[in-house]
Design an enzyme around this catalytic site. Structure first.
Site, short mmCIF file in Angstrom:
data_model
loop_
_atom_site.label_atom_id
_atom_site.label_comp_id
_atom_site.label_asym_id
_atom_site.label_seq_id
_atom_site.Cartn_x
_atom_site.Cartn_y
_atom_site.Cartn_z
N LYS A 1 -37.57 23.04 52.51
CA LYS A 1 -38.73 22.70 51.68
C LYS A 1 -39.57 21.67 52.44
O LYS A 1 -39.01 20.76 53.07
CB LYS A 1 -38.25 22.13 50.33
CG LYS A 1 -39.38 21.81 49.35
CD LYS A 1 -38.82 21.37 47.99
CE LYS A 1 -39.93 21.10 46.98
NZ LYS A 1 -39.42 20.69 45.65
N SER B 1 -41.16 23.28 41.62
CA SER B 1 -42.00 23.12 42.79
C SER B 1 -41.43 23.76 44.06
O SER B 1 -42.19 24.02 44.99
CB SER B 1 -42.24 21.64 43.05
OG SER B 1 -41.04 20.99 43.41
N SER C 1 -37.04 21.68 39.67
CA SER C 1 -37.67 22.36 40.80
C SER C 1 -36.75 23.17 41.70
O SER C 1 -37.22 23.90 42.57
CB SER C 1 -38.45 21.37 41.65
OG SER C 1 -39.68 21.10 41.01
N1 GLN Z 1 -42.12 20.89 36.75
C1 GLN Z 1 -41.65 19.54 36.77
C2 GLN Z 1 -42.76 18.60 37.17
O1 GLN Z 1 -43.82 19.05 37.40
C3 GLN Z 1 -40.47 19.38 37.71
C4 GLN Z 1 -40.86 19.34 39.13
C5 GLN Z 1 -39.71 18.99 40.04
O2 GLN Z 1 -38.55 19.13 39.70
N2 GLN Z 1 -40.07 18.49 41.23
O3 GLN Z 1 -42.59 17.43 37.25
#
Ligand code: GLN
Length: 492
Positions: A79, A154, A178
């Site tokens: 990532k 994400s 995410s």
């Molecule tokens: N969708 C969640 C957010 O926008 C989780 C994102 C994540 O785990 N980085 O914060």
């Protein structure tokens, strides 16, 4: 061999060790697939072909010399939130479009030491804020199961790359889902470890008390191989725990499903917006686990309604603090021709950050501001503790807790949900981060549009081995994890 991309991590490990194919052959095979198919999937931000081949040759030499580890010569995608020395690390942001880290994240360094070959860096929502990967400066990534849909976020690039067989496995990070939600949207297995199990050093910070890195792969077994490399204490991360690491591969059969008590939170299956197909597939998977000998126990998680408001105060508060370092002075994007220092700060941040990141900085700054700190931030911290206690109480009577990973399957690209609608989609994942617990997603079938559905299992602290083991046994008895998207079946 033309189907190297179909092999599991264990098969890759054995094939490399037994000289059935070389790491160079395997790496070239994946690079060819990326060159041909990623124009459609758009999972990679940076492909590091040249460096990958150098690493592959070194891996082949190590295998010949007898100094290889189980994963020497196996390719991986990282990532783009993990710092990679000498290679651009963007966090999906214009702010870091020109950022080359002077060091490797611990997760990356451990991968290198284990002989993994880095294929490249994969796309993500900007600074990991989002659930679709559309919040990336580099544009949307497609879901391999239906290119008109998002892969989730994400860590959407990680999920899409693995689901399209453009990497055998990948790293992801999970601040509020995410790893688990994109794994669910793309039909993969993804593990969010307990907070402190995997080093956060060199992992670009979103919300430091919630962030945790972990594996995304096609099966629990594949995840276990990566956990064996990345888990463990790191002196460079003061929040990483000094606690022995399990051998996650050796323990894959360590927990029996027979007699396993699976908690079914009443509140979770009554959430408005829970898709009927998702609910049905998750219930079928639980029935299967029951047939395998598990006991389903109805439990209460009374704090469910507080999850979204609590997370969406704490995460933005920490983000606003973490992201204050991007000021256009030391590194990252800098606005042109500033008239003074204030203009440099303001324009660098306004031009360098996307809309969602700016929204979170505003919310977080407000929640932390002198007049509102107690009413919002401190209150949220108190509720966070209650959420954690709710889970700990549940674990007095059950071994794991079952939930969907997300209330729906993958959204259409450009669906343009309002921020609140988007945040509500995180209902099943964010409490796990607030409590610091480990949780895993496993694919358990498809909806009426042939989009994958995921089952989430939440464990008590440091129960990663148990979660991997339960999913491994489910995967021995079922074949959902072996299904491939049509694009993954294509040959390069
Ligand atoms: N969708 C969640 C957010 O926008 C989780 C994102 C994540 O785990 N980085 O914060």
């Amino acid at each position: 061999m033309t189907d190297l991309h179909r092999l599991s991590i264990r098969e890759l490990s054995e094939g490399l060790a037994g000289a059935k194919f070389s790491s160079r052959e395997l790496t070239e095979h994946y690079l060819k697939r990326i060159a041909k198919l990623d124009t459609q999937v758009k999972s990679y931000v940076t492909v590091t072909a040249e460096q990958a081949l150098v690493q592959a040759d070194a891996a082949d030499a190590a295998i010949k010399a007898g100094t290889a580890t189980a994963l020497t010569g196996v390719p991986i995608a990282h990532k783009d939130i993990f710092c990679t020395q000498g290679i651009k690390t963007t966090a999906g942001s214009k702010m870091l479009d020109n950022f080359i880290s002077p060091y490797d994240a611990t997760v990356v360094a451990k991968g290198k030491a284990a002989g993994l070959v880095t294929l490249g860096k994969v796309n993500m929502d900007e600074f990991a804020m989002g659930s679709t990967s559309e919040n990336s400066f580099y544009g949307a990534t497609a879901n391999p199961w239906n290119l008109g849909h998002v892969p989730g976020g994400s860590s959407g690039g990680s999920a899409a790359a693995v689901a399209a067989d453009l990497a055998p496995f990948a790293t992801g990070t999970d601040t509020g889902g995410s790893i688990r939600q994109p794994a669910s949207f793309c039909g993969l297995t993804g593990l969010k470890p307990s907070y402190g199990r995997v080093s956060r050093f060199g992992m670009i910070a979103y919300a430091s008390s919630l962030d945790q890195g972990g594996p995304m792969a096609r099966s629990a077994e594949d995840c276990a191989y990566l956990m064996n490399v990345i888990a463990g204490h790191d002196a460079k991360d003061s929040t990483s725990i000094e606690k022995d690491v399990d051998d996650y591969v050796a323990n894959l059969n360590g927990t029996s499903v027979k007699g396993l008590r699976i908690g079914i939170p009443k509140q979770y299956f009554n959430v408005a917006g829970l898709d009927a197909d998702v609910k049905a597939r998750v219930e079928e998977s639980l029935k299967k686990l029951e047939d395998m000998g598990a006991t389903l126990v109805e439990i209460d998680l009374n704090m469910t309604e507080a999850y979204v408001p609590t997370y969406y105060l704490i995460a933005p508060a920490e983000a606003s603090s973490n992201l204050s370092r991007y000021d256009g002075v030391r590194y990252g994007y800098r606005a042109e021709n500033p008239v003074d220092l204030m203009d440099l700060y303001k324009r660098s941040r306004s031009e360098g950050f996307g809309a969602e990141v700016q929204r979170r900085i505003l919310i977080g700054t407000y929640a932390l501001s002198a007049g509102y700190y107690d009413a919002y931030y401190v209150k949220a911290q108190k509720v966070r503790r209650l959420i954690q206690q709710d889970f700990l109480k549940a674990f007095e009577s059950v071994d794991v807790i079952a939930a969907p990973a997300a209330p729906t399957t993958a959204y259409k690209i450009g669906a343009n949900l309002s921020p609140v609608e988007m945040y509500l989609g995180d209902i099943y994942t964010i409490a796990v981060n607030l409590a610091g617990l480990p949780a895993i997603n496993a694919p358990v079938g498809f909806d009426k549009d042939n989009l994958p559905v995921g089952l989430q299992l939440i464990g008590n602290y440091w129960s990663e081995s148990q979660l991997l083991s339960v999913v491994h046994q489910y995967q021995q008895a079922t074949d959902w994890h072996t299904k491939r998207a049509a694009i993954a079946e294509e040959n390069a």
